[in-house]
Design an enzyme around this catalytic site. Structure first.
Site, short mmCIF file in Angstrom:
data_model
loop_
_atom_site.label_atom_id
_atom_site.label_comp_id
_atom_site.label_asym_id
_atom_site.label_seq_id
_atom_site.Cartn_x
_atom_site.Cartn_y
_atom_site.Cartn_z
N HIS A 1 2.99 -7.30 4.16
CA HIS A 1 1.63 -6.84 4.38
C HIS A 1 1.15 -7.23 5.77
CE1 HIS A 1 0.36 -5.55 0.28
NE2 HIS A 1 1.36 -6.33 -0.09
N GLU B 1 1.76 -11.99 4.92
CA GLU B 1 0.76 -11.34 5.74
C GLU B 1 1.20 -11.56 7.18
OE1 GLU B 1 -1.55 -9.51 4.75
OE2 GLU B 1 -2.18 -10.12 2.74
N GLU C 1 -1.98 -0.09 8.07
CA GLU C 1 -1.13 -1.11 7.47
C GLU C 1 0.02 -0.50 6.69
OE1 GLU C 1 -1.26 -4.84 4.30
OE2 GLU C 1 -3.07 -3.64 4.65
N HIS D 1 0.83 -1.22 0.00
CA HIS D 1 0.00 0.00 0.00
C HIS D 1 0.87 1.27 0.00
CE1 HIS D 1 -3.12 -2.93 0.56
NE2 HIS D 1 -2.45 -3.40 1.61
#
Length: 286
Positions: free
Chosen positions: A175, A251, A120, A82
């Site tokens: 992430h 993740e 995040e 992101h």
């Protein structure tokens, strides 16, 4: 992943996320805004230059005695998921781009956040920079897919292009997930499956397993809600599908879970993630 949304093109190095954040590419952001993107641009037609960034932490990194020896000349691309400007540039990040296997997906997403509001994109940026510092200290060339945490994007296809152009020995996308499922916690490592090229086969499988094993060895619990034993085969993540280099996407945990969120929100917790990831990458390269 599953996320709660939030997070341009600023490339100096690769990748993408999923299902809100667990599928970083799957959940479109809110309706387009009229704001235009501020771009620090690196197109996929020219090799990106490594992005410079200040040290992310004053925390100590692992001693050289605990790290495997790595041959010289290795290149690692780190892809912090992101970006901080994504949330205010929804038109840009909702743009459809190639995502591999004949799919088109949104350029990027905003990512998720903890219930207390820790986002995040900030987590991934901090952890990636800590990993970068540790790898660079071992003589590894590190390329980042974005140079700061205030830009927009890059799109998932551009993140993949960074690793391909850099001829990276390993591409690691960082992430965090955002599932509201009761009790959902733990990390998982995603990889392209079925593989679309040789690099997505055995090399990516080894990288994925090394990352999984490194995080487990550091005391992190594997996901209770996605994948099996910390491994998650995926055919829908553009950054992985489009990669021509050994690649994996971590993740790190579920930001909606109080325990995982507490670790991610603390400097010591982020250093623990970084130490485990850096050591796993060095194990893969050695």
């Amino acid at each position: 992943m599953t996320t709660l949304p939030r997070a341009t093109i600023a490339v100096a190095a690769v990748f993408a996320c999923l299902a809100a954040c667990g599928n970083p590419e799957a959940s479109p952001a809110p309706p387009p805004s009229s704001t235009t993107a501020t771009s620090t641009t690196t197109t996929s037609s020219a090799p990106p230059a490594p992005a410079s960034s200040p040290p992310a932490s004053t925390s100590s990194s692992p001693s050289s005695s605990s790290a495997p020896a790595v041959p010289g000349g290795k290149v690692v691309v780190l892809d912090p998921g992101h970006n901080g400007g994504n949330g205010s540039h929804t038109a840009e990040i909702n743009k459809q781009v190639p995502a591999g296997r004949g799919q088109m997906k949104p350029c990027n997403t905003t990512g998720t956040a903890t219930n207390a509001g820790y986002e995040e994109h900030a987590f991934t940026w901090d952890v990636a920079n800590r990993v970068k510092d540790e790898l660079a200290a071992k003589g590894i060339k590190v390329v980042m897919t974005r140079p700061n945490d205030t830009g927009v994007g890059p799109c998932v296809d551009q993140r993949a292009a960074v690793g391909n152009q850099a001829k990276a020995d390993a591409v690691v996308s960082i992430h965090a997930d955002g599932s509201d499922s009761a009790g959902a916690h733990g990390f998982h490592v995603a990889y392209s499956n079925p593989p679309l090229n040789a690099a997505q086969g055995a090399p990516s499988s080894k990288l994925t397993h090394d990352l999984r094993d490194g995080l487990k060895a550091a005391g992190f619990a594997t996901s209770t809600y996605i994948g099996t034993d910390g491994l998650s085969p995926r055919a829908d993540l553009g950054g992985l599908n489009l990669s021509e280099r050994p690649s994996a996407l971590i993740e790190c945990g579920n930001m909606r879970n109080a325990g995982d969120a507490g670790t991610m929100s603390s400097s010591d917790g982020r250093q623990k993630y970084a130490d485990a990831i850096a050591k796993a990458i060095m194990a893969y390269l050695s």
